[in-house]
Write a protein that holds these residues in place. Structure first.
Motif, PDB file in Angstrom:
ATOM      1  N   UNK A  31       0.859  -1.178   0.000  1.00 29.58           N
ATOM      2  CA  UNK A  31       0.000   0.000   0.000  1.00 29.58           C
ATOM      3  C   UNK A  31       0.898   1.231   0.000  1.00 29.58           C
ATOM      4  N   UNK A  32       0.467   2.253  -0.707  1.00 31.95           N
ATOM      5  CA  UNK A  32       1.260   3.479  -0.784  1.00 31.95           C
ATOM      6  C   UNK A  32       0.448   4.641  -0.239  1.00 31.95           C
ATOM      7  N   UNK A  33       1.101   5.495   0.521  1.00 28.72           N
ATOM      8  CA  UNK A  33       0.399   6.691   0.978  1.00 28.72           C
ATOM      9  C   UNK A  33       1.362   7.841   1.184  1.00 28.72           C
ATOM     10  N   UNK A  34       0.785   9.030   1.177  1.00 24.24           N
ATOM     11  CA  UNK A  34       1.574  10.238   1.336  1.00 24.24           C
ATOM     12  C   UNK A  34       1.432  10.730   2.767  1.00 24.24           C
ATOM     13  N   UNK A  37       5.173  15.527   2.778  1.00 26.71           N
ATOM     14  CA  UNK A  37       5.663  15.461   1.392  1.00 26.71           C
ATOM     15  C   UNK A  37       6.267  14.118   1.027  1.00 26.71           C
ATOM     16  N   UNK A  38       6.341  13.241   1.984  1.00 24.11           N
ATOM     17  CA  UNK A  38       6.943  11.931   1.706  1.00 24.11           C
ATOM     18  C   UNK A  38       5.907  10.925   1.219  1.00 24.11           C
ATOM     19  N   UNK A  39       6.371   9.948   0.471  1.00 24.13           N
ATOM     20  CA  UNK A  39       5.552   8.792   0.119  1.00 24.13           C
ATOM     21  C   UNK A  39       6.105   7.585   0.849  1.00 24.13           C
ATOM     22  N   UNK A  40       5.199   6.828   1.461  1.00 25.91           N
ATOM     23  CA  UNK A  40       5.592   5.629   2.200  1.00 25.91           C
ATOM     24  C   UNK A  40       4.884   4.415   1.632  1.00 25.91           C
ATOM     25  N   UNK A  51      10.558   8.749   0.742  1.00 24.67           N
ATOM     26  CA  UNK A  51      10.799  10.201   0.666  1.00 24.67           C
ATOM     27  C   UNK A  51      10.054  10.806  -0.521  1.00 24.67           C
ATOM     28  N   UNK A  52      10.589  11.849  -1.076  1.00 20.65           N
ATOM     29  CA  UNK A  52       9.866  12.565  -2.133  1.00 20.65           C
ATOM     30  C   UNK A  52      10.320  12.108  -3.503  1.00 20.65           C
ATOM     31  N   UNK A  53       9.386  12.185  -4.483  1.00 16.62           N
ATOM     32  CA  UNK A  53       9.827  11.910  -5.851  1.00 16.62           C
ATOM     33  C   UNK A  53      10.808  12.996  -6.295  1.00 16.62           C
ATOM     34  N   UNK A  54      11.619  12.733  -7.329  1.00 19.02           N
ATOM     35  CA  UNK A  54      12.576  13.744  -7.797  1.00 19.02           C
ATOM     36  C   UNK A  54      11.884  15.081  -8.059  1.00 19.02           C
ATOM     37  N   UNK A  63       4.327  10.599  -7.229  1.00 17.81           N
ATOM     38  CA  UNK A  63       4.666   9.957  -5.972  1.00 17.81           C
ATOM     39  C   UNK A  63       4.080   8.555  -5.911  1.00 17.81           C
ATOM     40  N   UNK A  64       2.852   8.418  -6.353  1.00 12.81           N
ATOM     41  CA  UNK A  64       2.224   7.092  -6.388  1.00 12.81           C
ATOM     42  C   UNK A  64       2.956   6.206  -7.393  1.00 12.81           C
ATOM     43  N   UNK A  65       3.288   6.760  -8.530  1.00 11.55           N
ATOM     44  CA  UNK A  65       4.002   5.979  -9.549  1.00 11.55           C
ATOM     45  C   UNK A  65       5.362   5.510  -9.022  1.00 11.55           C
TER      46      UNK A  65
END
Ligand SMILES: [Zn+2]
Length: 193
Positions: A31-34, A37-40, A51-54, A63-65
């Motif tokens: 599972x992905x969540x924000x 500003x981080x994605x976990x 952490x954050x996407x580039x 971020x989800x991708x």
């Protein structure tokens, strides 16, 4: 297994806005969540902060991708295992009927957070909202709230509820219809100040 069969898709989020990342028909690889500003990601191996996407493509979608690509790679390498979508849904968080704690479990207890939470809960009461899942998650994290004017429940963000420049928030409370802006204005003293 070829990479084509590992192309993940994003499922519907639960009430904490955690998105299942699915492979094939119904195999959930994480599972992905924000959070701020981080994605976990949450996997069979626990939680991991990506952490954050580039910066070049620092959008919510990417971020989800990023999270989905990470999970597909971990799964292909045999480092995590999948679970069934049905099982995940059966274990999904449910709204509470009783009171919730002041702070979300991810929010450290400090003066700033306690102050922010106290203000937020006072605002919820004033505007006839009730937190029914967890405590204050910060201004920009999803907060599952119940509208006491019509019985709707859904994910809201405190940043949309606190109003701006000493003005109350929009009397348009949420999608799906409420009791109407005129009734909202009549019922809540903040709109007649
Ligand atoms: Zn409502």
């Amino acid at each position: 297994m070829s990479t084509a069969t590992l192309k993940p898709r994003i499922g519907e989020p639960d009430i904490e806005c955690r998105y299942p990342v699915i492979i094939g028909e119904d195999r959930v690889i994480g599972q992905a969540y924000r959070w701020h500003r981080d994605w976990l990601v949450i996997t069979s191996e626990g939680e991991h902060n990506l952490r954050r996407p580039p910066a070049a493509d620092a959008k919510r979608a990417s971020g989800i991708d990023m999270a989905a690509a990470y999970l597909a790679e971990e799964y292909a390498a045999g480092r995590i295992t999948a679970t069934g979508l049905e099982q995940l849904r059966a274990e999904a968080p449910e709204p509470l009927t009783g009171p919730v704690p002041l702070l979300h479990p991810r929010m450290p207890v400090n003066d700033r957070n306690v102050g922010g939470a106290t203000t937020a809960f006072a605002g919820l009461t004033e505007h006839h909202w009730r937190a029914v899942l967890h405590g204050f998650p910060g201004s920009d994290n999803p907060w599952y709230l119940h509208c006491e004017l019509c019985g709707w429940s859904g994910v809201r963000y405190w940043s949309h509820h606190r109003g701006r420049n000493n003005q109350p928030p929009s009397p348009y409370r949420h999608d799906g219809g409420c009791i109407g802006k005129d009734k909202v204005r009549a019922l809540i003293p903040a709109y007649s100040k």
